[in-house]
Scaffold this motif. Structure first.
Motif, PDB file in Angstrom:
ATOM      1  N   GLN A 147     -11.448   2.636   6.094  1.00  0.00           N
ATOM      2  CA  GLN A 147     -11.299   2.046   7.509  1.00  0.00           C
ATOM      3  C   GLN A 147      -9.863   1.235   7.451  1.00  0.00           C
ATOM      4  N   ASN A 148      -9.190   1.009   8.728  1.00  0.00           N
ATOM      5  CA  ASN A 148      -8.048   0.334   8.459  1.00  0.00           C
ATOM      6  C   ASN A 148      -7.065   0.900   7.449  1.00  0.00           C
ATOM      7  N   GLY A 149      -6.682   2.074   7.559  1.00  0.00           N
ATOM      8  CA  GLY A 149      -5.689   2.888   6.579  1.00  0.00           C
ATOM      9  C   GLY A 149      -4.551   2.292   6.752  1.00  0.00           C
ATOM     10  N   ASN A 150      -3.891   1.977   8.114  1.00  0.00           N
ATOM     11  CA  ASN A 150      -2.486   1.534   8.208  1.00  0.00           C
ATOM     12  C   ASN A 150      -2.363   0.005   7.461  1.00  0.00           C
ATOM     13  N   LEU A 151      -3.292  -0.849   7.579  1.00  0.00           N
ATOM     14  CA  LEU A 151      -3.323  -2.099   6.919  1.00  0.00           C
ATOM     15  C   LEU A 151      -3.470  -2.022   5.470  1.00  0.00           C
ATOM     16  N   PHE A 152      -4.218  -1.074   5.074  1.00  0.00           N
ATOM     17  CA  PHE A 152      -4.288  -0.853   3.666  1.00  0.00           C
ATOM     18  C   PHE A 152      -3.136  -0.394   2.950  1.00  0.00           C
ATOM     19  N   LEU A 153      -2.417   0.603   3.633  1.00  0.00           N
ATOM     20  CA  LEU A 153      -1.278   0.966   3.072  1.00  0.00           C
ATOM     21  C   LEU A 153      -0.250   0.032   3.174  1.00  0.00           C
ATOM     22  N   ARG A 154      -0.036  -0.659   4.211  1.00  0.00           N
ATOM     23  CA  ARG A 154       0.791  -1.891   4.325  1.00  0.00           C
ATOM     24  C   ARG A 154       0.611  -2.836   3.205  1.00  0.00           C
ATOM     25  N   GLU A 155      -0.614  -3.430   2.882  1.00  0.00           N
ATOM     26  CA  GLU A 155      -0.732  -3.960   1.781  1.00  0.00           C
ATOM     27  C   GLU A 155      -0.393  -3.508   0.303  1.00  0.00           C
ATOM     28  N   LEU A 156      -0.877  -1.929   0.371  1.00  0.00           N
ATOM     29  CA  LEU A 156      -0.459  -1.350  -0.878  1.00  0.00           C
ATOM     30  C   LEU A 156       0.952  -1.477  -1.167  1.00  0.00           C
ATOM     31  N   GLN A 157       1.841  -0.944  -0.182  1.00  0.00           N
ATOM     32  CA  GLN A 157       3.450  -1.171  -0.320  1.00  0.00           C
ATOM     33  C   GLN A 157       3.848  -2.587  -0.883  1.00  0.00           C
ATOM     34  N   HIS A 158       3.215  -3.777  -0.202  1.00  0.00           N
ATOM     35  CA  HIS A 158       3.708  -4.970  -0.435  1.00  0.00           C
ATOM     36  C   HIS A 158       3.435  -5.477  -1.950  1.00  0.00           C
ATOM     37  N   ASP A 159       2.137  -5.000  -2.173  1.00  0.00           N
ATOM     38  CA  ASP A 159       1.593  -5.362  -3.637  1.00  0.00           C
ATOM     39  C   ASP A 159       2.279  -4.511  -4.693  1.00  0.00           C
ATOM     40  N   LEU A 160       2.636  -3.382  -4.612  1.00  0.00           N
ATOM     41  CA  LEU A 160       3.155  -2.502  -5.391  1.00  0.00           C
ATOM     42  C   LEU A 160       4.664  -3.053  -5.787  1.00  0.00           C
ATOM     43  N   LEU A 161       5.243  -3.481  -4.677  1.00  0.00           N
ATOM     44  CA  LEU A 161       6.980  -4.053  -4.953  1.00  0.00           C
ATOM     45  C   LEU A 161       6.523  -5.402  -5.877  1.00  0.00           C
ATOM     46  N   HIS A 162       5.787  -6.200  -5.399  1.00  0.00           N
ATOM     47  CA  HIS A 162       5.536  -7.435  -5.998  1.00  0.00           C
ATOM     48  C   HIS A 162       4.913  -7.581  -7.429  1.00  0.00           C
ATOM     49  N   GLU A 163       3.951  -6.447  -7.847  1.00  0.00           N
ATOM     50  CA  GLU A 163       3.419  -6.582  -8.860  1.00  0.00           C
ATOM     51  C   GLU A 163       4.306  -5.549  -9.678  1.00  0.00           C
ATOM     52  N   PHE A 164       4.717  -4.436  -9.510  1.00  0.00           N
ATOM     53  CA  PHE A 164       5.368  -3.543 -10.534  1.00  0.00           C
ATOM     54  C   PHE A 164       6.763  -3.317 -10.334  1.00  0.00           C
ATOM     55  N   ASN A 165       7.247  -4.086  -9.181  1.00  0.00           N
ATOM     56  CA  ASN A 165       8.860  -3.848  -8.778  1.00  0.00           C
ATOM     57  C   ASN A 165       8.905  -2.445  -8.510  1.00  0.00           C
ATOM     58  N   ILE A 166       7.996  -1.814  -7.674  1.00  0.00           N
ATOM     59  CA  ILE A 166       7.746  -0.371  -7.184  1.00  0.00           C
ATOM     60  C   ILE A 166       8.359  -0.426  -5.777  1.00  0.00           C
ATOM     61  N   SER A 167       9.586   0.165  -5.435  1.00  0.00           N
ATOM     62  CA  SER A 167      10.349  -0.127  -3.973  1.00  0.00           C
ATOM     63  C   SER A 167       9.992   0.842  -3.109  1.00  0.00           C
ATOM     64  N   HIS A 168       9.459   2.115  -3.532  1.00  0.00           N
ATOM     65  CA  HIS A 168       9.519   3.220  -2.677  1.00  0.00           C
ATOM     66  C   HIS A 168       8.319   3.978  -3.176  1.00  0.00           C
ATOM     67  N   CYS A 169       7.306   4.028  -2.225  1.00  0.00           N
ATOM     68  CA  CYS A 169       6.097   4.659  -2.522  1.00  0.00           C
ATOM     69  C   CYS A 169       5.642   5.644  -1.225  1.00  0.00           C
ATOM     70  N   THR A 170       5.076   6.845  -1.535  1.00  0.00           N
ATOM     71  CA  THR A 170       4.532   7.790  -0.900  1.00  0.00           C
ATOM     72  C   THR A 170       2.876   7.980  -1.087  1.00  0.00           C
ATOM     73  N   VAL A 171       2.106   7.646  -0.483  1.00  0.00           N
ATOM     74  CA  VAL A 171       0.658   7.602  -0.744  1.00  0.00           C
ATOM     75  C   VAL A 171       0.024   8.601   0.355  1.00  0.00           C
ATOM     76  N   GLN A 172      -0.747   9.439  -0.150  1.00  0.00           N
ATOM     77  CA  GLN A 172      -1.643  10.243   0.341  1.00  0.00           C
ATOM     78  C   GLN A 172      -3.263   9.773   0.536  1.00  0.00           C
ATOM     79  N   LEU A 173      -4.103   9.585   1.620  1.00  0.00           N
ATOM     80  CA  LEU A 173      -5.361   8.979   1.490  1.00  0.00           C
ATOM     81  C   LEU A 173      -6.148  10.137   1.789  1.00  0.00           C
ATOM     82  N   GLU A 174      -7.255  10.522   1.065  1.00  0.00           N
ATOM     83  CA  GLU A 174      -8.022  11.448   1.123  1.00  0.00           C
ATOM     84  C   GLU A 174      -9.545  11.107   1.476  1.00  0.00           C
ATOM     85  N   ASP A 175     -10.375  11.838   1.998  1.00  0.00           N
ATOM     86  CA  ASP A 175     -11.724  11.461   2.351  1.00  0.00           C
ATOM     87  C   ASP A 175     -12.606  11.842   0.911  1.00  0.00           C
ATOM     88  N   ASP A 176     -12.106  12.972   0.320  1.00  0.00           N
ATOM     89  CA  ASP A 176     -12.945  13.697  -0.650  1.00  0.00           C
ATOM     90  C   ASP A 176     -12.028  14.387  -1.892  1.00  0.00           C
TER      91      ASP A 176
END
Length: 312
Positions: free
Chosen positions: A268-297
């Motif tokens: 649920q809340n896929g957009n919110l999840f991805l927004r937080e993921l982008q923010h945290d990847l930058l701050h935790e690992f200094n990864i500034s450009h991410c492309t993530v694909q979400l899958e149900d199975d």
């Protein structure tokens, strides 16, 4: 569905210098001072009958080229992406760093050849002029290296320029020390021995730069990023049951990209999840450009999947 994120808004959180760090004045000062020094060395070498000074002038001219190369790459990296160069020109910083690392070792080889030539064919020189110009070289190259000290920890392209200047400064120190010792002791063999020792120290110290630039050129994950830790961190995100097709590679000497498929059944809340993921990847690992694909199975892998099968 693939979701693409680029962390422009948080660039000031990078562990290294900011991506728009302005090293233009440092490059301009370095190139200008070294060009003047090359002219002075060439004139002094002709007047003092010193092939060492003439060869060092040629070596310093190659350093001007490497500074210009690094500066050009940083300027090129700031250009906007185009329809053809969809990532922009940031990769130029990696290519410039790799070329500069190779040029550094070529310069060391050139100096070593010159030392061997002087051992085989010694010639009288004006020691006062040689030591005076070498002392000036310590000041100019030391000052230029100091200009790049701030960025050399966070950008391998800037580190290449820094090491070139530091190398020249150490070689000039060797010339002054060797010249003084020969003047007071008369031991002519001291000068080439000191020069060889300095070259060995520089060669060993610069090996890390060459290794890192080759790794970046092969799109290896940057040395300061633990891929296994990133995988564990992604698996620990809420609702994520599996991670596959995880790839981390450098877009430039400062920017890192990530692509991954996250299996998140009934997420649920896929957009919110991805927004937080982008923010945290930058701050935790200094990864500034991410492309993530979400899958149900978990999808089919191998020939029917996306890329390489990787263990979650």
């Amino acid at each position: 569905m693939a979701h693409h994120h680029h962390g422009h808004d948080h660039a000031h959180h990078h562990h290294g210098p900011p991506a728009d760090g302005n090293f233009g004045p440092a490059f301009a000062w370095g190139i200008g001072l070294n060009l003047l020094f090359v002219a002075g060395e060439a004139a002094g070498g002709l007047w003092a009958n010193s092939s060492a000074l003439l060869s060092d002038a040629g070596h310093n001219l190659s350093d001007v080229l490497s500074l210009a190369l690094a500066w050009g790459a940083t300027l090129l990296a700031k250009r906007r992406a185009t329809e053809r160069y969809t990532y922009g020109y940031k990769g130029a910083t990696i290519q410039a760093a790799l070329l500069n690392a190779a040029l550094l070792y070529l310069a060391l080889g050139f100096i070593l050849w010159d030392i061997i030539d002087h051992i085989r064919h010694p010639a009288p020189v004006n020691g006062t002029v040689v030591m005076g110009l070498a002392g000036l070289g310590i000041l100019i190259n030391g000052f230029t290296a100091w200009l790049f000290r701030r960025g050399q920890q966070g950008d391998v392209n800037v580190r290449g320029a820094y090491l070139h200047m530091l190398t020249d400064m150490l070689v000039s120190v060797g010339v002054v020390v060797g010249g003084a010792l020969v003047y007071f002791t008369g031991w002519l063999w001291l000068d080439p021995v000191i020069s060889c020792l300095i070259l060995a120290v520089v060669g060993v110290g610069s090996w890390g730069l060459l290794r890192e630039t080759v790794q970046l050129g092969l799109q290896a994950a940057p040395a300061d990023i633990d891929v296994a830790a990133v995988r564990r961190w992604l698996l620990a995100r809420p609702g994520v049951s599996s991670v596959h097709d995880l790839h981390i590679w450098p877009l430039s000497t400062q920017d890192t990209a990530l692509t991954a498929h996250l299996v998140r059944p009934g997420g649920q809340n896929g957009n919110l999840f991805l927004r937080e993921l982008q923010h945290d990847l930058l701050h935790e690992f200094n990864i500034s450009h991410c492309t993530v694909q979400l899958e149900d199975d978990l999808p089919l892998m191998g020939a029917h999947g996306c890329c390489d099968q990787q263990v979650a």
